[in-house]
Design a protein around this motif. Structure first.
Motif, PDB file in Angstrom:
ATOM      1  N   TRP A 112      -4.995  -1.397  -8.187  1.00 55.45           N
ATOM      2  CA  TRP A 112      -5.080  -1.187  -6.745  1.00 55.45           C
ATOM      3  C   TRP A 112      -6.344  -0.420  -6.387  1.00 55.45           C
ATOM      4  CZ3 TRP A 112       0.122   0.085  -3.890  1.00 55.45           C
ATOM      5  CH2 TRP A 112       1.027  -0.967  -4.093  1.00 55.45           C
ATOM      6  N   ARG A 113      -6.836  -0.694  -5.174  1.00 50.63           N
ATOM      7  CA  ARG A 113      -7.977   0.064  -4.646  1.00 50.63           C
ATOM      8  C   ARG A 113      -7.507   1.416  -4.122  1.00 50.63           C
ATOM      9  NH1 ARG A 113     -11.198  -2.483  -0.065  1.00 50.63           N
ATOM     10  NH2 ARG A 113      -9.112  -2.653   0.855  1.00 50.63           N
ATOM     11  N   GLN A 114      -8.411   2.389  -4.115  1.00 53.24           N
ATOM     12  CA  GLN A 114      -8.099   3.657  -3.468  1.00 53.24           C
ATOM     13  C   GLN A 114      -9.245   4.019  -2.541  1.00 53.24           C
ATOM     14  OE1 GLN A 114      -7.629   6.078  -7.052  1.00 53.24           O
ATOM     15  NE2 GLN A 114      -9.535   7.157  -6.582  1.00 53.24           N
ATOM     16  N   TRP A 142      -3.805   3.859  -1.281  1.00 50.62           N
ATOM     17  CA  TRP A 142      -3.903   2.988  -2.451  1.00 50.62           C
ATOM     18  C   TRP A 142      -3.303   1.650  -2.053  1.00 50.62           C
ATOM     19  CZ3 TRP A 142      -3.555   8.133  -2.666  1.00 50.62           C
ATOM     20  CH2 TRP A 142      -4.326   8.819  -3.616  1.00 50.62           C
ATOM     21  N   SER A 143      -3.999   0.541  -2.320  1.00 48.78           N
ATOM     22  CA  SER A 143      -3.517  -0.752  -1.835  1.00 48.78           C
ATOM     23  C   SER A 143      -3.882  -1.872  -2.801  1.00 48.78           C
ATOM     24  CB  SER A 143      -4.103  -1.061  -0.453  1.00 48.78           C
ATOM     25  OG  SER A 143      -5.512  -1.178  -0.528  1.00 48.78           O
ATOM     26  N   PRO A 171     -10.261   6.999 -10.797  1.00 52.47           N
ATOM     27  CA  PRO A 171      -9.256   5.980 -10.494  1.00 52.47           C
ATOM     28  C   PRO A 171      -7.836   6.547 -10.589  1.00 52.47           C
ATOM     29  CG  PRO A 171     -10.959   5.055 -11.882  1.00 52.47           C
ATOM     30  CD  PRO A 171     -11.242   6.524 -11.797  1.00 52.47           C
ATOM     31  N   GLY A 172      -7.110   6.461  -9.480  1.00 49.32           N
ATOM     32  CA  GLY A 172      -5.741   6.950  -9.446  1.00 49.32           C
ATOM     33  C   GLY A 172      -5.598   8.445  -9.314  1.00 49.32           C
ATOM     34  N   ARG A 175       0.838  -1.202   0.000  1.00 51.38           N
ATOM     35  CA  ARG A 175       0.000   0.000   0.000  1.00 51.38           C
ATOM     36  C   ARG A 175       0.871   1.249   0.000  1.00 51.38           C
ATOM     37  NH1 ARG A 175      -1.343  -2.860   4.365  1.00 51.38           N
ATOM     38  NH2 ARG A 175      -3.493  -3.046   3.677  1.00 51.38           N
ATOM     39  N   MET A 213     -11.629  11.830  -3.591  1.00 48.39           N
ATOM     40  CA  MET A 213     -11.235  10.921  -4.651  1.00 48.39           C
ATOM     41  C   MET A 213     -11.975  11.344  -5.914  1.00 48.39           C
ATOM     42  SD  MET A 213      -9.021   8.900  -3.457  1.00 48.39           S
ATOM     43  CE  MET A 213      -8.385   8.095  -1.989  1.00 48.39           C
ATOM     44  N   VAL A 217      -1.732   8.643  -8.825  1.00 42.69           N
ATOM     45  CA  VAL A 217      -0.983   7.446  -8.437  1.00 42.69           C
ATOM     46  C   VAL A 217      -1.103   6.413  -9.554  1.00 42.69           C
ATOM     47  CG1 VAL A 217      -0.774   5.580  -6.759  1.00 42.69           C
ATOM     48  CG2 VAL A 217      -1.382   7.890  -5.996  1.00 42.69           C
TER      49      VAL A 217
END
Length: 738
Positions: free
Chosen positions: A215-217, A249-250, A190-191, A161, A187, A210
């Motif tokens: 990856w999830r955020q 982010w993970s 995405p990213g 993460r 947010m 990012v």
């Protein structure tokens, strides 16, 4: 010069060879550490990014709060809990320590945020830092003028993460934490995310992108994830109610997976932060390599203004790093002033004028006059918008007064720019603010009595009146110029004619000996007040320790009695204290440039070196480093007087790229440094013509193409007869007199 820079110099406690000879008589009361950091910076850029241990004062390193002697350690080795943005460079106890928006790559659960890992395999170059955390994650950092880019290489893991902590600020030491008042996080896609915190009166915004496909955020609050949440708005935060918050982010990482974090910054909201992100980084999928090369090119260009033939690889490293540290601050952030809506130059981390006006600002004015002009316009705008011409200015709403240190030092910068007749400054507008500032704070006492206490402010104000008179002459106000010139004579009221020293008063980080040898605009009268050349030179010799026994330096945690005994010595504090920076050149006005050579060469040999402990004291936004640059080149500025004082260079040859010309400086007969041996000037030529005086006007320096020193090991008669100018000279000096 670029390839010789070592950003680690000055990051740890002073570790230099034991001083010998004259240098052993100098006493160092202030922190014996440079307080620099090795993080990524851009020349005069708005943003820096650095590993964060929470130590004093930059957030990097191993040390506790420290104002005297050798600092105590709080970490046994270099550690980091992540990477923070915005750091001071070389300063001390200024109580504004930044370190905002910590970014942490980690393999542990969110509850482990704040863990510190050892940092291994550090590499630092101008604009770039890299290291490996104890967790096994390789980390790289670079910056643009208004952006930062992180690149992390993860090992294989099921729970990798990247965590952004928007609640952190300041240092992890008592009374040094900074708490935001308000915060907004969102947010966006995405990213893509944004955040803004209001901290110490400033709205600091960032636009974050990012690159971590798949990856999830999420947002998080109080170390708990907020699934489905896309906004977090907090108001009325207090130290007692603060709960950490931020973004994460993970996802699983494969071996050597690269994750890039790109951040644009602004003090005028998230929309401008995004615009700054795009201007600095473009719309590339990954930007690290491109941004690193662009910043490296910027550093090469800036550092390339000075080229030298060094006498050793060690000297080249020290000089290159000194020039690098001289160009980190102040932070130029055009169109970013948070306190008003107008565009134009805005500069922060002027920390402080007292630290940089003698050395770093003259270097800026000579090599980068447009930067100096933008700084001057910014200071004048601050004065107009906030009511005072700053003595220091940081990323905050409201000018810092730093009233104990000094008064009216910006006047000297403006006077030097006025002499250059630089474009871009409305001098009538400038004169209004310069003259009005002289009536504020300590200036009220000076106007009523022509003296102000602390007594060092009397010297500040007298010099400022002298400088402002030059601006008045520039705009054609001769009556005002005469009035200001008359008030500039008040410096004499600061001195006791019985001792030739300043009268008893309180002094900031020094004593009356340290402040008594400042380079004033009327050094001729100053020397007469002391009884003439011979008594004045005797006073200087006593101050610099000629014929005196060695002293014992303060160690860790010096006692008040130890410090008082040291100050009572009335001794030169070397390059450990700002008031002493220009004192060696006071000999010039007494016809003894040979003594200047002895002192300066002792400093160069004993108080600078390679390695993390290579500085004798706080670098103070490059003020100390700029001293080394001037001393090495054989030139030293007299701010507000448009003068450069000459002494033996410490390199065989140097080339300075100026605005419209290039100046070559040669030292013929220079010998390698050796204890007990001093190089003295035997003769000088300027563009092939003999120069019998130990000074140049600023105009002469800018117009010259070649300055040649011939050196020998015995003092000569050079520079003894033709003294630098003083306002009480019987007739104006003739610059053509060689």
């Amino acid at each position: 010069m670029h390839d010789a820079v070592d950003p680690f110099i000055g990051t740890e406690a002073t570790r230099l060879p034991p001083p010998e000879g004259l240098a052993a008589t100098w006493w160092w009361p202030k922190p014996q550490i440079g307080n620099t950091h090795p993080g990524a910076t851009h020349p005069f850029g708005m943003v820096s990014v650095c590993p964060y241990s929470g130590a004093y004062p930059t957030g990097y390193g191993r040390y506790d709060f420290n104002t005297e002697g050798v600092p105590r350690t709080v970490h046994d080795e270099v550690v980091a809990s992540g990477f923070t943005h915005f750091q001071q460079s070389g300063t001390g106890a200024i109580r504004k320590y930044y370190n905002y928006f910590r970014v942490t790559p980690m393999l542990e659960p969110l509850d482990a945020l704040g863990t510190t890992w050892p940092v291994r395999d550090e590499v630092a170059r101008p604009g770039y830092w890299a290291g490996t955390l104890g967790s096994g994650i390789r980390c790289e950092l670079t910056v643009g003028p208004k952006s930062a880019v992180h690149r992390y290489v993860f090992p294989a893991s099921e729970r990798a993460r990247v965590v952004v902590d928007a609640s952190i600020g300041g240092l992890a030491l008592p009374h040094s934490r900074t708490v935001p008042l308000r915060a907004h996080l969102a947010m966006l896609a995405p990213g893509v995310a944004e955040g803004e915190i209001t901290v110490e009166g400033v709205p600091l915004a960032t636009h974050v992108q990012v690159h971590a496909p798949g990856w999830r955020q999420l947002l998080w609050y109080d170390r708990r994830l907020m699934p489905g949440g896309t906004r977090l708005d907090l108001d009325g935060i207090r130290p007692t109610t603060l709960r950490p918050f931020g973004m994460v982010w993970s996802g699983p990482s494969r071996s050597d997976q690269v994750v890039e974090v790109r951040m644009g910054w602004s003090l005028r909201g998230c929309e401008q932060a995004r615009a700054n992100h795009d201007a600095d980084l473009g719309r590339r999928v990954t930007a690290f390599g491109w941004r690193r090369r662009a910043t490296e090119d910027a550093w090469r260009s800036h550092l390339g203004r000075v080229q030298v033939e060094p006498v050793s690889a060690e000297q080249e490293t020290v000089l290159a790093t000194a020039l690098y540290h001289s160009l980190v601050k102040p932070c130029f952030a055009p169109d970013e002033a948070p306190g008003w809506t107008g565009d134009g130059p805005w500069v922060f981390d002027v920390c402080t004028m007292w630290d940089i006006y003698r050395t770093q600002l003259p270097l800026l004015t000579l090599l980068f006059p447009q930067r100096a002009t933008d700084l001057a316009v910014s200071l004048l705008t601050v004065c107009e918008e906030e009511g005072n011409l700053p003595i220091g200015y940081r990323m905050a709403k409201g000018a810092d007064r730093f009233s104990r240190q000094a008064s009216a030092l910006a006047h000297l910068l403006l006077a030097d720019l006025c002499e250059r007749d630089v474009p871009g400054i409305d001098w009538d507008w400038a004169l209004v603010h310069l003259e009005a500032e002289l009536r504020r704070t300590y200036g009220e006492d000076y106007l009523l009595h022509q003296v102000a206490h602390p007594i060092s402010h009397t010297l500040d104000l007298a010099m400022a009146y002298h400088a402002t008179a030059a601006v008045a002459r520039r705009v054609g106000d001769r009556a005002l110029a005469r009035q200001l010139s008359g008030l500039a004579g008040g410096w004499i009221n600061a001195f006791d004619p019985d001792t030739g020293l300043l009268v008893d008063s309180t002094f900031y980080e020094g004593g009356r000996w340290n402040y008594s040898f400042r380079l004033l605009h009327d050094m001729r009268a100053r020397i007469e007040l002391a009884g003439g050349d011979t008594p004045f030179v005797a006073m200087l010799d006593r101050f610099f320790g000629f014929g005196q026994p060695p002293v014992r330096q303060p160690g860790v945690g010096p006692t008040s009695a130890e410090l008082q005994a040291g100050y009572a010595l009335g001794r030169f504090e070397g390059l450990n204290n700002e008031p002493d920076y220009d004192a060696p050149w006071a000999y010039h006005w007494a016809g003894r440039p040979d003594r200047t050579a002895e002192v300066v060469q002792q400093v160069l040999r004993s108080q600078f070196g390679t390695g993390r402990g290579g500085l004798p004291g706080n670098d103070d936004s490059g003020g100390l480093s700029a001293w080394y640059v001037w001393a090495t080149l054989g030139l030293f500025p007299a701010p507000g007087q448009s003068l450069f004082l000459l002494h033996p260079p410490a390199v065989p040859s140097a080339s300075l790229v100026l605005e419209d010309s290039e100046l070559a400086v040669h030292a013929r007969g220079l010998t390698p440094p050796r204890p007990g041996r001093v190089d003295h000037v035997q003769s000088v030529t300027l563009d092939g013509r003999p120069l019998e005086r130990a000074w140049l006007s600023a105009a002469e320096l800018r117009e010259a193409s070649e300055l040649v020193f011939t050196l020998g090991h015995e003092p000569s008669g050079w520079g003894r007869q033709h003294r630098p100018p003083s306002t009480s000279d019987p007739r104006p000096p003739d610059p053509s007199r060689r």
